[in-house]
Design a protein around this motif. Sequence first.
Motif, PDB file in Angstrom:
ATOM      1  N   VAL A 103       0.831  -1.207   0.000  1.00  0.00           N
ATOM      2  CA  VAL A 103       0.000   0.000   0.000  1.00  0.00           C
ATOM      3  C   VAL A 103       0.866   1.258   0.000  1.00  0.00           C
ATOM      4  O   VAL A 103       0.611   2.210  -0.743  1.00  0.00           O
ATOM      5  CB  VAL A 103      -0.948  -0.008   1.215  1.00  0.00           C
ATOM      6  N   VAL A 104       1.910   1.279   0.829  1.00  0.00           N
ATOM      7  CA  VAL A 104       2.792   2.449   0.907  1.00  0.00           C
ATOM      8  C   VAL A 104       3.500   2.668  -0.424  1.00  0.00           C
ATOM      9  O   VAL A 104       3.576   3.802  -0.930  1.00  0.00           O
ATOM     10  CB  VAL A 104       3.801   2.271   2.052  1.00  0.00           C
ATOM     11  N   VAL A 105       4.028   1.605  -1.009  1.00  0.00           N
ATOM     12  CA  VAL A 105       4.749   1.730  -2.280  1.00  0.00           C
ATOM     13  C   VAL A 105       3.791   2.142  -3.390  1.00  0.00           C
ATOM     14  O   VAL A 105       4.128   2.993  -4.230  1.00  0.00           O
ATOM     15  CB  VAL A 105       5.455   0.403  -2.619  1.00  0.00           C
ATOM     16  N   ALA A 106       2.578   1.572  -3.410  1.00  0.00           N
ATOM     17  CA  ALA A 106       1.605   1.942  -4.441  1.00  0.00           C
ATOM     18  C   ALA A 106       1.233   3.411  -4.332  1.00  0.00           C
ATOM     19  O   ALA A 106       1.152   4.120  -5.341  1.00  0.00           O
ATOM     20  CB  ALA A 106       0.361   1.061  -4.323  1.00  0.00           C
ATOM     21  N   LEU A 107       1.027   3.885  -3.111  1.00  0.00           N
ATOM     22  CA  LEU A 107       0.659   5.292  -2.934  1.00  0.00           C
ATOM     23  C   LEU A 107       1.784   6.221  -3.370  1.00  0.00           C
ATOM     24  O   LEU A 107       1.571   7.165  -4.130  1.00  0.00           O
ATOM     25  CB  LEU A 107       0.298   5.540  -1.467  1.00  0.00           C
ATOM     26  N   SER A 108       3.011   5.949  -2.912  1.00  0.00           N
ATOM     27  CA  SER A 108       4.128   6.826  -3.266  1.00  0.00           C
ATOM     28  C   SER A 108       4.442   6.769  -4.760  1.00  0.00           C
ATOM     29  O   SER A 108       4.706   7.799  -5.391  1.00  0.00           O
ATOM     30  CB  SER A 108       5.366   6.432  -2.450  1.00  0.00           C
ATOM     31  N   ALA A 109       4.407   5.563  -5.343  1.00  0.00           N
ATOM     32  CA  ALA A 109       4.709   5.427  -6.772  1.00  0.00           C
ATOM     33  C   ALA A 109       3.670   6.136  -7.628  1.00  0.00           C
ATOM     34  O   ALA A 109       4.008   6.783  -8.631  1.00  0.00           O
ATOM     35  CB  ALA A 109       4.796   3.955  -7.153  1.00  0.00           C
ATOM     36  N   LEU A 151       1.689   8.709  -6.698  1.00  0.00           N
ATOM     37  CA  LEU A 151       1.837  10.159  -6.521  1.00  0.00           C
ATOM     38  C   LEU A 151       2.989  10.690  -7.371  1.00  0.00           C
ATOM     39  O   LEU A 151       2.859  11.717  -8.051  1.00  0.00           O
ATOM     40  CB  LEU A 151       2.067  10.480  -5.048  1.00  0.00           C
ATOM     41  N   ARG A 152       4.124   9.982  -7.319  1.00  0.00           N
ATOM     42  CA  ARG A 152       5.288  10.418  -8.098  1.00  0.00           C
ATOM     43  C   ARG A 152       5.007  10.329  -9.602  1.00  0.00           C
ATOM     44  O   ARG A 152       5.386  11.223 -10.369  1.00  0.00           O
ATOM     45  CB  ARG A 152       6.494   9.561  -7.709  1.00  0.00           C
ATOM     46  N   MET A 153       4.331   9.261 -10.021  1.00  0.00           N
ATOM     47  CA  MET A 153       4.030   9.094 -11.441  1.00  0.00           C
ATOM     48  C   MET A 153       3.106  10.199 -11.947  1.00  0.00           C
ATOM     49  O   MET A 153       3.346  10.792 -13.007  1.00  0.00           O
ATOM     50  CB  MET A 153       3.374   7.727 -11.668  1.00  0.00           C
ATOM     51  N   ILE A 154       2.054  10.514 -11.200  1.00  0.00           N
ATOM     52  CA  ILE A 154       1.110  11.547 -11.632  1.00  0.00           C
ATOM     53  C   ILE A 154       1.799  12.905 -11.709  1.00  0.00           C
ATOM     54  O   ILE A 154       1.581  13.686 -12.637  1.00  0.00           O
ATOM     55  CB  ILE A 154      -0.099  11.572 -10.680  1.00  0.00           C
ATOM     56  N   ARG A 155       2.664  13.175 -10.723  1.00  0.00           N
ATOM     57  CA  ARG A 155       3.366  14.465 -10.735  1.00  0.00           C
ATOM     58  C   ARG A 155       4.297  14.569 -11.944  1.00  0.00           C
ATOM     59  O   ARG A 155       4.357  15.617 -12.599  1.00  0.00           O
ATOM     60  CB  ARG A 155       4.154  14.622  -9.442  1.00  0.00           C
ATOM     61  N   ARG A 156       5.002  13.500 -12.255  1.00  0.00           N
ATOM     62  CA  ARG A 156       5.913  13.553 -13.402  1.00  0.00           C
ATOM     63  C   ARG A 156       5.155  13.635 -14.718  1.00  0.00           C
ATOM     64  O   ARG A 156       5.608  14.301 -15.662  1.00  0.00           O
ATOM     65  CB  ARG A 156       6.820  12.320 -13.380  1.00  0.00           C
ATOM     66  N   ILE A 157       4.010  12.972 -14.814  1.00  0.00           N
ATOM     67  CA  ILE A 157       3.204  13.075 -16.036  1.00  0.00           C
ATOM     68  C   ILE A 157       2.723  14.509 -16.226  1.00  0.00           C
ATOM     69  O   ILE A 157       2.732  15.047 -17.340  1.00  0.00           O
ATOM     70  CB  ILE A 157       2.026  12.086 -15.968  1.00  0.00           C
ATOM     71  N   ALA A 158       2.302  15.145 -15.127  1.00  0.00           N
ATOM     72  CA  ALA A 158       1.886  16.551 -15.214  1.00  0.00           C
ATOM     73  C   ALA A 158       3.043  17.430 -15.664  1.00  0.00           C
ATOM     74  O   ALA A 158       2.860  18.353 -16.474  1.00  0.00           O
ATOM     75  CB  ALA A 158       1.351  17.018 -13.862  1.00  0.00           C
ATOM     76  N   GLU A 159       4.246  17.163 -15.185  1.00  0.00           N
ATOM     77  CA  GLU A 159       5.411  17.952 -15.595  1.00  0.00           C
ATOM     78  C   GLU A 159       5.733  17.733 -17.068  1.00  0.00           C
ATOM     79  O   GLU A 159       6.138  18.664 -17.771  1.00  0.00           O
ATOM     80  CB  GLU A 159       6.612  17.585 -14.726  1.00  0.00           C
ATOM     81  N   ILE A 160       5.563  16.513 -17.547  1.00  0.00           N
ATOM     82  CA  ILE A 160       5.860  16.220 -18.951  1.00  0.00           C
ATOM     83  C   ILE A 160       4.950  17.023 -19.872  1.00  0.00           C
ATOM     84  O   ILE A 160       5.391  17.583 -20.895  1.00  0.00           O
ATOM     85  CB  ILE A 160       5.718  14.712 -19.214  1.00  0.00           C
ATOM     86  N   TYR A 161       3.686  17.132 -19.522  1.00  0.00           N
ATOM     87  CA  TYR A 161       2.731  17.838 -20.369  1.00  0.00           C
ATOM     88  C   TYR A 161       2.689  19.340 -20.097  1.00  0.00           C
ATOM     89  O   TYR A 161       1.842  20.039 -20.664  1.00  0.00           O
ATOM     90  CB  TYR A 161       1.341  17.244 -20.206  1.00  0.00           C
ATOM     91  N   GLY A 162       3.561  19.835 -19.228  1.00  0.00           N
ATOM     92  CA  GLY A 162       3.661  21.268 -19.027  1.00  0.00           C
ATOM     93  C   GLY A 162       2.860  21.808 -17.874  1.00  0.00           C
ATOM     94  O   GLY A 162       2.806  23.027 -17.683  1.00  0.00           O
ATOM     95  N   GLY A 163       2.224  20.935 -17.100  1.00  0.00           N
ATOM     96  CA  GLY A 163       1.442  21.399 -15.967  1.00  0.00           C
ATOM     97  C   GLY A 163       2.143  21.123 -14.664  1.00  0.00           C
ATOM     98  O   GLY A 163       1.581  20.466 -13.793  1.00  0.00           O
ATOM     99  N   ARG A 164       3.362  21.605 -14.535  1.00  0.00           N
ATOM    100  CA  ARG A 164       4.146  21.348 -13.327  1.00  0.00           C
ATOM    101  C   ARG A 164       3.365  21.777 -12.095  1.00  0.00           C
ATOM    102  O   ARG A 164       2.900  22.910 -12.007  1.00  0.00           O
ATOM    103  CB  ARG A 164       5.483  22.087 -13.393  1.00  0.00           C
ATOM    104  N   SER A 165       3.230  20.851 -11.166  1.00  0.00           N
ATOM    105  CA  SER A 165       2.380  21.093 -10.006  1.00  0.00           C
ATOM    106  C   SER A 165       3.211  21.070  -8.740  1.00  0.00           C
ATOM    107  O   SER A 165       4.198  20.354  -8.639  1.00  0.00           O
ATOM    108  CB  SER A 165       1.280  20.032  -9.913  1.00  0.00           C
ATOM    109  N   GLY A 166       2.788  21.860  -7.765  1.00  0.00           N
ATOM    110  CA  GLY A 166       3.416  21.826  -6.464  1.00  0.00           C
ATOM    111  C   GLY A 166       2.858  20.685  -5.635  1.00  0.00           C
ATOM    112  O   GLY A 166       2.180  19.780  -6.141  1.00  0.00           O
ATOM    113  N   THR A 167       3.108  20.753  -4.344  1.00  0.00           N
ATOM    114  CA  THR A 167       2.656  19.679  -3.463  1.00  0.00           C
ATOM    115  C   THR A 167       1.139  19.610  -3.409  1.00  0.00           C
ATOM    116  O   THR A 167       0.539  18.544  -3.598  1.00  0.00           O
ATOM    117  CB  THR A 167       3.218  19.898  -2.050  1.00  0.00           C
ATOM    118  N   LEU A 168       0.499  20.750  -3.164  1.00  0.00           N
ATOM    119  CA  LEU A 168      -0.960  20.765  -3.097  1.00  0.00           C
ATOM    120  C   LEU A 168      -1.580  20.461  -4.453  1.00  0.00           C
ATOM    121  O   LEU A 168      -2.601  19.769  -4.540  1.00  0.00           O
ATOM    122  CB  LEU A 168      -1.439  22.127  -2.591  1.00  0.00           C
TER     123      LEU A 168
END
Length: 333
Positions: free
Chosen positions: A218-224, A226-243
């Motif tokens: 569960v911990v690894v799935a949650l962290s992986a 979160l990290r994957m969604i954030r990097r996908i957003a950065e790839i498409y130009g929607g770099r997001s902060g923590t919130l």
Amino acid sequence: MSRPKGPILFDLDEDTPRAAPSEAPPVPDPDLPPPPEGRAMQTVAALAARRPSRLARLFWGLLGTLLTLAISLAAWNFAAGLVASVPLLGYVVSGLLIALVLVLLAIALRELAAFARLGRIDALHRAADAALADDDLPAARRLTDDLVKLYAGREDTRWGRERLAEQRGDQFDARTLLALTEAELLTPLDAAALRQVEGAARQVAAVTALVPLALADVVVALSANLRMIRRIAEIYGGRSGTLGSLRLTRAVLTHLVATGAVAVGDDVISSVAGGSLLSKISRRFGEGVVNGALTARVGVAAMEVCRPLPFSPGKRPKVRRLLTTALSGLFPS
């Protein structure tokens, strides 16, 4: 009870089709665990999609405000007391507090900018839907210009922007123009996003299968995720902060729960594991395949949310193919 005498006639219906031995269902083995259900990813999705009640939001808002006021007042009194008793030390502490406030303001501005970027991507996506629905060529051209400006400073889209500039004048309807824009501008970004999805699915599947610790999956799935969604957003130009990342993750997983996409059948295991003996006799390896499949589904949903253009028909990544590539060689057949 007396036994009947004489021959006994059994009436067999030869017209009724009978299943071959190879088609017979397997005999349940009491020693084997029940089939996997992807509980780790289902737990992650349910927790992320759960929306707190108004009363809970009001409680946490009031509590946060009171804590902020209490901490600010305590810091002010502490600095004022030091200035009165030890002036030099008090001035140093006051400077540190001012620096801390400035850093917090910078973080807040960065979060606001991140929300603005996500809002810009979302506005482009809605504009594309409207242009496709109305077949509005001027709107499609404006949208193409906005996308070119969005990716103007990125080297990985330079070749696509040049090809788009050469060919866009030959397009006379909105659908073909946006299809050309998608092919030229978003193809390298899609490839980079798919690599992130494959890496996250592989990591979740491997940890679930190989690490027997409770709640580790569960911990690894949650962290992986979160990290994957954030990097996908950065790839498409929607770099997001923590919130922004948390909000985006919640939106993606809420969509998955609402559409029932967090359920994975046994056909996914058989198609990906290729009839692997390990996936049949080991619950951990089976759960690894299922959790990896659910991670891939989250990744595809994140691509749909973060992408400035909707996928053209036939362009949406297939979860089964994605997972097969990600887990190739991880589960021996």
